[in-house]
Structures are given as C-alpha cells and as structure tokens.
Design a protein around this motif. Structure first.
Motif, short mmCIF file in Angstrom:
data_model
loop_
_atom_site.label_atom_id
_atom_site.label_comp_id
_atom_site.label_asym_id
_atom_site.label_seq_id
_atom_site.Cartn_x
_atom_site.Cartn_y
_atom_site.Cartn_z
N ALA A 53 0.85 -1.20 0.00
CA ALA A 53 0.00 0.00 0.00
C ALA A 53 0.88 1.24 0.00
N SER A 56 2.16 1.87 -3.38
CA SER A 56 1.09 2.37 -4.23
C SER A 56 0.81 3.86 -3.95
N VAL A 57 0.78 4.20 -2.66
CA VAL A 57 0.55 5.59 -2.28
C VAL A 57 1.68 6.47 -2.86
N SER A 58 2.91 5.97 -2.78
CA SER A 58 4.05 6.73 -3.33
C SER A 58 3.86 6.96 -4.82
N ARG A 61 1.15 9.46 -5.55
CA ARG A 61 1.59 10.82 -5.24
C ARG A 61 2.46 11.39 -6.36
N GLU A 120 -5.61 4.59 -5.73
CA GLU A 120 -4.39 3.91 -5.28
C GLU A 120 -4.49 2.39 -5.36
N THR A 144 -10.77 6.94 -2.71
CA THR A 144 -9.46 6.79 -2.07
C THR A 144 -9.61 6.44 -0.59
N MET A 146 -6.67 7.00 1.07
CA MET A 146 -5.48 7.72 1.55
C MET A 146 -5.88 8.81 2.54
N LEU A 150 -1.69 12.69 2.78
CA LEU A 150 -0.91 11.95 1.79
C LEU A 150 -1.50 12.05 0.37
N PHE A 202 -4.23 2.07 7.09
CA PHE A 202 -4.40 3.52 6.93
C PHE A 202 -4.68 4.24 8.27
#
Ligand code: A3P
Length: 334
Positions: A53, A56-58, A61, A120, A144, A146, A150, A202
């Motif tokens: 995760a 994926s978030v990176s 972004r 994401e 999302t 997130m 973030l 999260f």
C-alpha cells in the motif's frame, strides 16, 4: 520528489522499495515497522499500512494527474465506501442511467468499485491504472482510502468524506481481513489492541478522520463530511445533500416522482448485496496482498452498532476513551 517510476521493477527487492518509499516520504530515516494485521506494516508519514500500500501511495503521489472537476470519495476502510460510491454514481449519472425502473442500470451488473475506481488500488498495477484513470471523461468520480495529508500534492478538487463509529469499523475490518487474506486468522483481541493503538490499515483511524474533518472545517464547500450512522438514519436526506454537493441537485419534479427514494433503494445493502455481481463466489478483482478478491467481501451485515455482538463493555470503553482523547477540541463527535 520526482522519482523514476517503473512499477514492475521497483518491487524487486525490499531495499529498492525502502529507498523509493523514503524518497517519497518526509522521513529520511528507515521507516518504522510493526507486525501488523496479516503482514508487517510500515509507518509511512504517520500512517500505518502494509508495504505494498505504501508503494502504491508513493506512486499515486508521483503520478496521479488531478483535474479540478474531479470529485474524490474518501473513506477510512470499512466506513461504507461501497455504499458511498454506489450512491454518488447513481446520483451523478441519473440522466444517462435513470434509476426509476432501473432495469439496465450499471449498478445492477457492475461492482460500485468498478464504476468508481480507487486512485491507489489495485496495488502495483499503477501503470495500467493511471492510464485507465486518465481515460475517464470529466467530471470523474474517484475513490481513495489515503489520509488527507498523503493525497497527491496538487489535488484541489471537491471531496466527500465518510466516517463511521470506530467500534463498528474495527469489527468490520476484522471480518473483512478474515475473508480476503488466505490463511488469515489474527486473534480478535490482538487485532483490537492494534486498532486501539492506531496500527490498522491507513490508521490511526483518528488521524484519518481528523485530517478530513479539519479540511471540512476550513473549507466546508469543498469538503463534505458525512457519517455512516447518520446516513443509515436518513438516507433520503443524505442523497439530496450529496446531489447538491455534486452540483446535480434534484428538481422538484424528480422529488415528486420519487427519484430520491429510488436512488436509496437501488443502492441499499439489501438490493446491492443480493445482486449476482456482488454475491457471486467469482473473484472479480485483485485485492489486499494481491490476492483475488470476490465482490461479496464488501457486503456483510450493513448495520449500525453490530459491535455490541463482539466487544466486551471494557473493550468498548477503552476504544471510546482513546477516540475521545484524540478528537478532543476538534469539534468532531462520532
Ligand atoms: P459491515 O462489515 O459492518 O457489515 P467499505 O465499503 O468501506 O468496505 O465498508 C464495508 C461496510 O459497509 C460493511 O459493513 C458492509 O456490509 C457495509 N455496506 C456495504 N454496502 C452497503 C450498503 N449499500 N449500505 C450500507 N452498508 C453497506
């Protein structure tokens, strides 16, 4: 930070993962880890998640191209994302896909998660996903999990946030994980302690809620803040509110014709959970830990206060106290 992102190559080794994550996070030290629910969790800029995760978030972004007219449906996992997606889709598309006598409505044959994709997810498959997101015509409805801090830096679109009574969230999360992770059998007491400690997917949940709540207080016209229990108590009122926020308010004629109630009915737990697409045993998607996931996992009971069947009085008090302490002074009550 700009990073060369090759989704298939970045995941080849833990060291490479770590260096990409560090380059995208605000921390320059090794990421803190903890034995989480089904796997090791990393603390990525104050938010606990599994390593995939975080990757994926990176990637989101760095890669996601926001549009001003997007609407983001943001939730902490298990707060009613599936419901919010269904309602928003039905409302926003009701002229193209009428809900009255909705014989051919897309919600009857497709999962709300396919009609309103997460930005994401699925983890790792970000390249095809990014292209798929780019191909969606405006105005896009996107989902999302997130936390607000973030989100991709240039996101300035409207956001609908949905939260839920945390005691129901921990119960829902535990059941969900038991369904989706093969061989997953975390002891309930351990899962509960991790959750109260802030270590959940999260999590901490209170930071997730507060991030969006504070934005809502700052910019109420841009961030709508909803609660699952309130929506259950007055679904029609919330459908109208959502329609106004989505800038497609119901006309008097629609109200008189019962369109609001039709939206509520079409998106109800009873209706959606019984459809073959949402109840079949066929794996329809790639889910947590990249395992095949059935659409049926998003439907369990759809009730408020189911926690009463699982938590002892002592556990309930402990979680209530933790939440109260963290939300103190924010103005947010659950
Ligand atoms: P329970 O596990 O308490 O039943 P998410 O969609 O964020 O993954 O949240 C899942 C939770 O929402 C589950 O809660 C699920 O049953 C409930 N849910 C799914 N669809 C719903 C609907 N149409 N109306 C109300 N609740 C719904």
């Amino acid at each position: 930070a700009q990073v060369e992102l090759e989704a298939d190559s970045v995941l080849t080794g833990e060291e490479e993962d770590e260096s990409l994550l560090l380059s995208m996070s605000s921390s320059s030290n090794k990421l803190q880890t903890r034995e989480g629910w089904w796997t090791t969790f990393v603390l990525y800029d104050g938010c606990w998640m599994d390593r995939q995760a975080a990757m994926s978030v990176s990637l989101v972004r760095a890669q996601f191209v926001p549009r001003d007219d997007d609407v983001l449906l943001a939730t902490y996992p298990k707060c009613g994302t599936t419901w919010l997606k269904a309602l928003s889709f039905a409302i926003a598309n009701r002229h193209r896909h009428p809900v009255v006598s909705a014989g051919h409505h897309p919600l009857l044959t497709q999962s709300p998660h396919d009609l309103v994709p997460f930005i994401e997810l699925p983890f790792r498959h970000i390249h095809p996903l990014a292209a798929a997101l780019d191909a969606i015509p405006s105005p896009r409805l996107l989902g999302t999990h997130m936390p607000h801090h973030l989100l991709p830096p240039r996101i300035g679109c409207r956001i609908v946030y949905l939260c839920r009574e945390p005691k129901d969230v921990v119960i829902s999360t535990w059941h969900f994980m038991n369904k989706v992770i093969e061989g997953f059998s975390i002891d309930f007491d351990k899962a509960f302690e991790l959750f109260v400690d802030g270590c959940s997917p999260f999590g901490p949940i209170w930071n997730h809620y507060l991030g969006y709540w504070n934005k809502h207080v700052e910019e109420p016209d841009r961030v709508l803040f909803l609660k699952y229990d309130d929506m259950m108590a007055d679904p029609a009122g919330h459908v109208k509110k959502l329609a106004e926020f989505l800038r497609v308010p119901f006309t008097d004629d629609e109200v008189d014709a019962g369109v609001v109630e039709e939206v509520v009915r079409l998106c109800s737990f009873e209706k959606l959970s019984r459809l073959p697409v949402n109840s079949s045993v066929v794996a329809g998607r790639v889910g947590v830990d990249e395992r095949p996931m059935k659409n049926s996992v998003f439907f369990r009971k759809g009730k408020v206060r189911d926690w009463k069947n699982y938590l002892t009085e002592e556990m309930a008090k402990k979680l209530d106290a933790a939440i109260e302490e963290k939300l103190k002074g924010s103005g947010l009550t659950l």
